[in-house]
Write an enzyme that holds these catalytic residues in place. Structure first.
Site, mmCIF file in Angstrom:
data_model
loop_
_atom_site.group_PDB
_atom_site.id
_atom_site.type_symbol
_atom_site.label_atom_id
_atom_site.label_comp_id
_atom_site.label_asym_id
_atom_site.label_seq_id
_atom_site.Cartn_x
_atom_site.Cartn_y
_atom_site.Cartn_z
ATOM 1 N N GLU A 278 1.051 -1.031 -0.145
ATOM 2 C CA GLU A 278 -0.121 0.080 0.105
ATOM 3 C C GLU A 278 1.040 1.224 0.015
ATOM 4 O OE1 GLU A 278 -1.571 3.305 1.294
ATOM 5 O OE2 GLU A 278 -2.146 2.262 3.302
ATOM 6 N N CYS A 313 -1.971 9.097 3.559
ATOM 7 C CA CYS A 313 -1.937 8.578 2.083
ATOM 8 C C CYS A 313 -3.211 8.427 1.316
ATOM 9 C CB CYS A 313 -1.613 6.925 2.243
ATOM 10 S SG CYS A 313 -2.787 5.772 3.185
#
Length: 516
Positions: A278, A313
């Protein structure tokens, strides 16, 4: 040192504060250790490294153990030894352990408050956000436990030509590598999933924010058999490759930057270890001409951009607004930004803390400086709580860059800080093209009062997750899988699918009529 002793130690150190809540310079600090086979132990070299307060970079918060490759080997071996018995438990039995962990994380209010304050001091985020992250961790254990019954189902394929059973089994030792920005929340997207799947784990938190994670991980490990959860802290340059290439590691789950993600893939290839990555995001938000732009909408938009000083993020990092609504959006967001108070996150009146570390601070400041040098309209908003501390700490005010050139770094790169470009578009087709014109593909958002139109636009966005009329972690449905397209990652965390990532399929067959 027992958990009770650690709680008392934390409470005493957090109590050493000024009247306004800011810790005194030179206040006592703690030292966290490694966790190997149930043992809370020093590194084999006895090395430690310091962790400082980003609001006051000269203020030492504590020390963490600096693990060696030998410690990594010990941790992986302990996880490997614990694996057979843990994997032999039923899903229901492992789910019960997850629920015990969730209860333990919230059962001691004094301990929870102490860890929350420590987290703010070492990380920089405001107390409210630190509390949100700590509470979210337990919630993710509870949600993951709810998948036990569905996971236990096996696929049966009666013959002819064969009687076949297909089921999933755990891979073995999983290495979980966690970044500094939301370390506990992100750990909650990996750890309960790995455990429910039947794996044992070795966790590596970031050295930039590892004190609170280390204490929290220890608390969780106490609820499990020794060796199921292990943890090593230290420099990636020292222990990163030994963990990634360890022959007992059968799965790697990494969250972090694209550059480091590439290295993870390269090192994992040495043992053909499967990876979940990720990575970064440069999320686009599309405000269509029919968007509802009331005060609540602007607050959701602002939170999606600036929560945790933009160090998320999945934060909104590129805002595209229909030309007819552009001035409204700029005015609405500016109004909220001007109310913000930037300072030490321990202070109740502060609404935005510092960036976590000097490297990220320098990156964000360079993006702002470049935008100013290019002649862009750059608006730095908000109020500074303490001018002297602002100059010394890693603080950046909430900043808007209006209609920059699409080729500028503030548009093309992930800012990972409290700065966002706001750009206009003429129609939906142009907005979709602009949103997709990037190597990133983590998240996106569509803002519209027409749900069918919003869905049509959302389906054309190249992103792993799209929010409608909201953006970011406060709008996240943890039941859904989370991850990115393109350079934003491989595989998924969270949801039922996040558990399956830690497993592989096993097919068993026999002559027809013999097994089924």
């Amino acid at each position: 040192m027992s958990t009770v002793d650690i709680r008392k130690d934390l409470t005493q150190r957090n109590a050493n504060v000024e009247n306004e809540g800011a810790p005194r310079h030179g206040s006592p600090e703690l030292t966290t250790h490694l966790l190997i086979d149930g043992d809370w132990c020093a590194a084999s070299s006895a090395d430690t490294f310091p962790v400082f307060n980003p609001a006051r970079p000269d203020e030492l918060v504590g020390h963490a153990a600096g693990a060696t490759p030998h410690d990594v080997d010990r941790a992986c071996s302990a996880a490997h030894k614990a694996f057979p018995r843990w994997a032999a438990l039923t899903y229901a039995e492992r789910a019960d352990y997850l629920l015990r962990i969730a209860q333990a994380l919230q059962s001691d209010a004094e301990d929870l408050e102490a860890r929350t304050r420590l987290f703010t001091r070492e990380h920089g985020k405001i107390l409210r956000e630190a509390a949100l992250e700590l509470s979210r961790l337990g919630e993710r254990f509870v949600l993951t436990a709810s998948y036990a019954q569905e996971l236990s189902k096996e696929k049966q394929l009666p013959g002819p030509p064969f009687d076949t059973v297909v089921y999933r089994q755990p891979r073995g030792v999983a290495a979980l590598i966690v970044p500094w920005n939301w370390p506990l929340s992100i750990l909650g997207a990996k750890l309960p999933q790995a455990l429910l799947a039947g794996n044992t784990v070795v966790i590596k938190p970031s050295r930039e924010s590892c004190l609170t994670p280390a204490l929290t991980i220890r608390r969780m490990a106490e609820m499990l058999p020794p060796g199921v959860i292990n943890m090593v802290t230290g420099s990636s340059a020292v222990i990163g490759d030994p963990l990634l290439t360890h022959p007992l590691v059968r799965k790697i789950n990494f969250t972090g930057s694209i550059g480091v993600g590439r290295r993870v893939m390269v090192k994992a290839a040495e043992n053909l270890t499967p990876v979940t990555l990720e990575l970064g995001g440069n999320d686009a938000g599309l405000v269509l001409n029919d968007a509802c732009l009331d005060e609540a909408a602007f607050q959701r938009m602002f939170s999606g951009i600036f929560l945790s000083s933009g160090q998320i993020c999945m934060a909104l990092k590129r805002l595209y607004v229909h030309e007819s609504r552009y001035d409204d959006v700029v005015a609405g967001l500016t109004k909220i930004a001007e109310r913000q108070v930037v300072g030490d996150g321990l202070l109740p009146e502060v609404s935005m803390g510092p960036l976590n570390n000097r490297e990220q601070f320098n990156i964000v400041r360079s993006l702002i400086s470049e935008a100013k040098a290019s002649g862009c309209d750059v608006r730095e908003c908000g109020n500074i709580h303490n001018a002297e501390e602002f100059e010394q700490g890693y603080f950046v005010r909430p900043t808007f860059v209006l209609n920059p050139d699409q080729r500028m770094r503030v548009v093309t790169e992930e800012q990972f800080g409290p700065v966002i470009p706001i750009m206009s578009f003429a129609d939906d087709e142009e907005a979709i093209d602009l949103a997709n014109a990037t190597n990133f593909g983590l998240c996106s958002s569509v803002w519209s009062s027409d749900n069918q139109r919003a869905m049509r636009v959302a389906r054309r966005l190249e992103a792993g997750y799209t929010y409608l009329n909201a953006h970011g972690p406060t709008a996240q449905d943890n039941r859904g899988p989370f991850g990115g397209f393109k350079h934003s990652g491989i595989g998924r965390n969270l949801g039922f699918e996040g558990v399956v990532e830690f497993q592989d399929y096993h097919t068993i067959s026999s002559a027809p009529g013999w097994l089924l």
